[in-house]
Design a protein around this motif. Structure first.
Motif, short mmCIF file in Angstrom:
data_model
loop_
_atom_site.label_atom_id
_atom_site.label_comp_id
_atom_site.label_asym_id
_atom_site.label_seq_id
_atom_site.Cartn_x
_atom_site.Cartn_y
_atom_site.Cartn_z
N CYS A 1 0.85 -1.19 0.00
CA CYS A 1 0.00 0.00 0.00
C CYS A 1 0.90 1.24 0.00
CB CYS A 1 -0.91 0.01 1.22
SG CYS A 1 -2.00 1.46 1.29
N PHE A 2 0.92 1.95 -1.14
CA PHE A 2 1.80 3.09 -1.27
C PHE A 2 1.07 4.43 -1.17
CE2 PHE A 2 0.37 2.18 -5.57
CZ PHE A 2 0.11 3.44 -6.10
N LYS A 3 -0.26 4.36 -1.11
CA LYS A 3 -1.02 5.60 -1.06
C LYS A 3 -2.39 5.35 -0.46
CE LYS A 3 -2.76 9.25 -4.19
NZ LYS A 3 -2.83 9.70 -5.59
N THR A 4 -2.89 6.32 0.31
CA THR A 4 -4.23 6.25 0.88
C THR A 4 -4.97 7.54 0.56
OG1 THR A 4 -3.45 4.86 2.71
CG2 THR A 4 -5.58 5.93 2.99
N VAL A 5 -6.21 7.40 0.10
CA VAL A 5 -7.04 8.57 -0.20
C VAL A 5 -8.38 8.42 0.51
CG1 VAL A 5 -8.28 9.83 -2.01
CG2 VAL A 5 -5.97 8.99 -2.45
N LEU A 6 -8.80 9.47 1.20
CA LEU A 6 -10.11 9.47 1.84
C LEU A 6 -11.07 10.26 0.96
CD1 LEU A 6 -9.00 10.14 5.52
CD2 LEU A 6 -9.53 7.96 4.45
N ASP A 7 -11.92 9.52 0.24
CA ASP A 7 -12.83 10.11 -0.74
C ASP A 7 -14.22 10.29 -0.12
OD1 ASP A 7 -13.14 10.55 -3.90
OD2 ASP A 7 -14.93 9.53 -3.15
N GLN A 8 -14.82 11.46 -0.34
CA GLN A 8 -16.11 11.72 0.30
C GLN A 8 -17.23 10.84 -0.24
OE1 GLN A 8 -17.78 15.60 -0.58
NE2 GLN A 8 -16.52 15.83 -2.44
N PHE A 9 -17.05 10.30 -1.45
CA PHE A 9 -18.09 9.44 -2.03
C PHE A 9 -17.77 7.94 -1.88
CE2 PHE A 9 -18.14 13.38 -4.61
CZ PHE A 9 -19.38 13.85 -4.20
N ASN A 10 -16.48 7.58 -2.04
CA ASN A 10 -16.08 6.17 -2.03
C ASN A 10 -15.45 5.71 -0.72
OD1 ASN A 10 -16.78 5.58 -4.87
ND2 ASN A 10 -15.13 7.03 -5.33
N GLY A 11 -15.30 6.62 0.24
CA GLY A 11 -14.68 6.24 1.52
C GLY A 11 -13.18 6.13 1.40
N LYS A 12 -12.58 5.29 2.23
CA LYS A 12 -11.13 5.13 2.24
C LYS A 12 -10.68 4.25 1.07
CE LYS A 12 -7.33 3.63 5.25
NZ LYS A 12 -6.95 3.12 6.58
#
Length: 463
Positions: A75-86
């Motif tokens: 896991c090289f990156k994490t994005v917290l998206d308001q529509f799709n979650g983590k």
């Protein structure tokens, strides 16, 4: 063909670094860049091996890359998206991953079932049946996975050996202007730190501050700006308080009798302790030298608990106490009135008395500082460090006309060093920090620290 072949070989060996000019805003040169990457850069599979760290002995090992091997992903990156979650971005290092597979999070030894595999295309995410070696995939809503974690089939017993992340070098204390929004502010910062592993958010129980650390003033300001614009939260930042400590400089003895009578069973416990300085960095050590049952065995844990509680508040500025040896050598008890609580109180008070008699001193944290700078700036850097009470340990030339300067400097002098170094070197230098040890601080500096501490305690009590 020969040019592209030679280009690819030299790039893969890092002997040639292509530079492509363009503009992402105007979409200029982007297609040329992608074409060079697609045609000339080596594929992941051409590496043949990747480095890993064994879970058994923590030693480095080589893992052969194979499309048919056991699945392993990083896991090289994490994005917290308001529509799709983590969203966890995973590079498939080995084997393949399919829907409904049971996958292990190696660092936590937890397993999860893959319900959906996604693949990113620009700002869109599309579903796919499986991910194979070399692919970049996205897994959704997995709270237990963080950036730098390794996942894999249940048979793997290693973690991916990723490049060491840079340590934060700039910190500020942060608090909401409206205390009712404090939890929301800190929660938002923790979400940002999930996306950015070089952003550290923690609560310091000693200074009672929430401290956010990053790679520089600009790095933190990016996130502060997001909070102001997106959440409309008002907050304040300040220089973090330093974690000073206290200790003693000579061996002393102390005796304290806790005796209280208020109807029914009373309270009684007497302890005699010998407190000695310990080696720096050795911490607290308790020695039970009671003989003949002058204090029954069941009360000894109470004595130790009282001493540990007493370590939280020194006598100079109520800073934590470190590096002492406490020997319990005598005492007395009462058949009816003694209890663990009585001995706990007696031990705490005996330690306080011993600290007062033991010529207490203040200790400040000293940091190991490594500065990477151009040769022409070394004189100015060293002069600045000398003015910060720094001790220069050495200078080593490194390739590229640079010099590595190593020094020990008090932490209190480095709270704004990122800004100072930028000013001295016109933003061309970098530095690394790590804790080294605690060292005595005396004279006017110590008096100033204690005075500021008393003001802080007074203000806190008034609140």
């Amino acid at each position: 063909t020969e040019i592209f072949d030679g280009f690819s070989k030299t790039v893969s060996k890092c002997k040639f670094i292509p530079v492509v000019c363009g503009s992402s805003l105007e979409n200029g040169g982007i297609s040329n860049l992608l074409e060079i990457i697609a045609k000339s850069f080596p594929s992941y599979i051409s590496k043949k091996h990747f480095k890993a760290i064994s879970k058994q002995d923590n030693k480095e090992m080589q893992i052969e890359i194979s499309e048919n091997g056991n699945f392993c992903g990083f896991c090289f990156k994490t994005v917290l998206d308001q529509f799709n979650g983590k969203l966890s971005f995973i590079r498939v290092l080995n084997g393949e991953i399919k829907k409904d597979d049971e996958v292990l999070i190696v660092e936590k030894n937890n397993k999860f079932k893959v319900t959906k595999i996604l693949q990113p295309f620009g700002n869109k995410i599309e579903e796919m049946e499986k991910g194979v070696t070399g692919d970049i995939i996205v897994l959704q809503k997995l709270d237990d996975i963080s950036t730098t974690y390794t996942i894999g089939s249940k048979d793997i017993s290693y973690t991916y050996a990723f490049d060491k992340l840079p340590q934060p070098v700039y910190s500020v204390a942060i608090s909401a202007k409206d205390k009712n929004t404090e939890d929301k502010l800190i929660s938002t910062l923790h979400k940002f730190s999930e996306e950015d592993p070089t952003l550290i958010v923690k609560y310091d129980p000693e200074t009672k501050q929430n401290v956010i650390s990053g790679m520089g003033e600009l790095h933190l300001e990016v996130y502060f700006s997001k909070i102001r614009k997106q959440l409309k939260l008002e907050f304040e930042t300040s220089i973090p308080r330093i974690n000073y400590k206290e200790t003693i400089t000579k061996q002393v003895e102390s005796r304290y009798k806790h005796k209280k009578q208020s109807g029914g069973h009373g309270q009684y416990g007497e302890v005699a302790i010998r407190v000695s300085p310990n080696k720096r960095g050795e911490g607290f050590k308790f020695v039970n030298s009671i003989v003949g049952g002058v204090i029954p065995k069941q009360y000894i844990p109470g004595v130790e608990k009282g001493l540990i509680e007493g370590l939280n508040n020194g006598v100079l500025g109520k800073f934590p106490i470190i590096d002492i040896i406490v020997e319990l050598f005598d005492g007395s008890y009462h058949e009816v009135d003694s209890s663990e609580m009585s001995f706990k109180i007696a031990a705490r008070q005996a330690l306080k008395d011993a600290m007062t008699k033991g010529d207490p001193i203040l200790l400040e944290p000293i940091m190991n500082l490594s500065v990477y700078a151009m040769d022409k700036y070394t004189g100015d850097i060293i002069s600045d460090l000398n003015g910060k009470r720094g001790k220069i340990l050495g200078m080593d030339p490194i390739p590229g006309g640079l010099t590595l300067i190593k020094a020990e400097v008090p932490h209190s002098e480095l709270l704004r060093y990122a800004t100072d170094l930028k000013s001295i070197t016109q933003g061309t230098a970098s530095f690394e920090l790590e804790f080294s040890h605690y060292s005595p601080i005396t004279g006017k500096l110590a008096e100033q620290v204690i005075e500021e501490r008393k003001k802080f305690i007074t203000a806190e009590e008034e609140e």
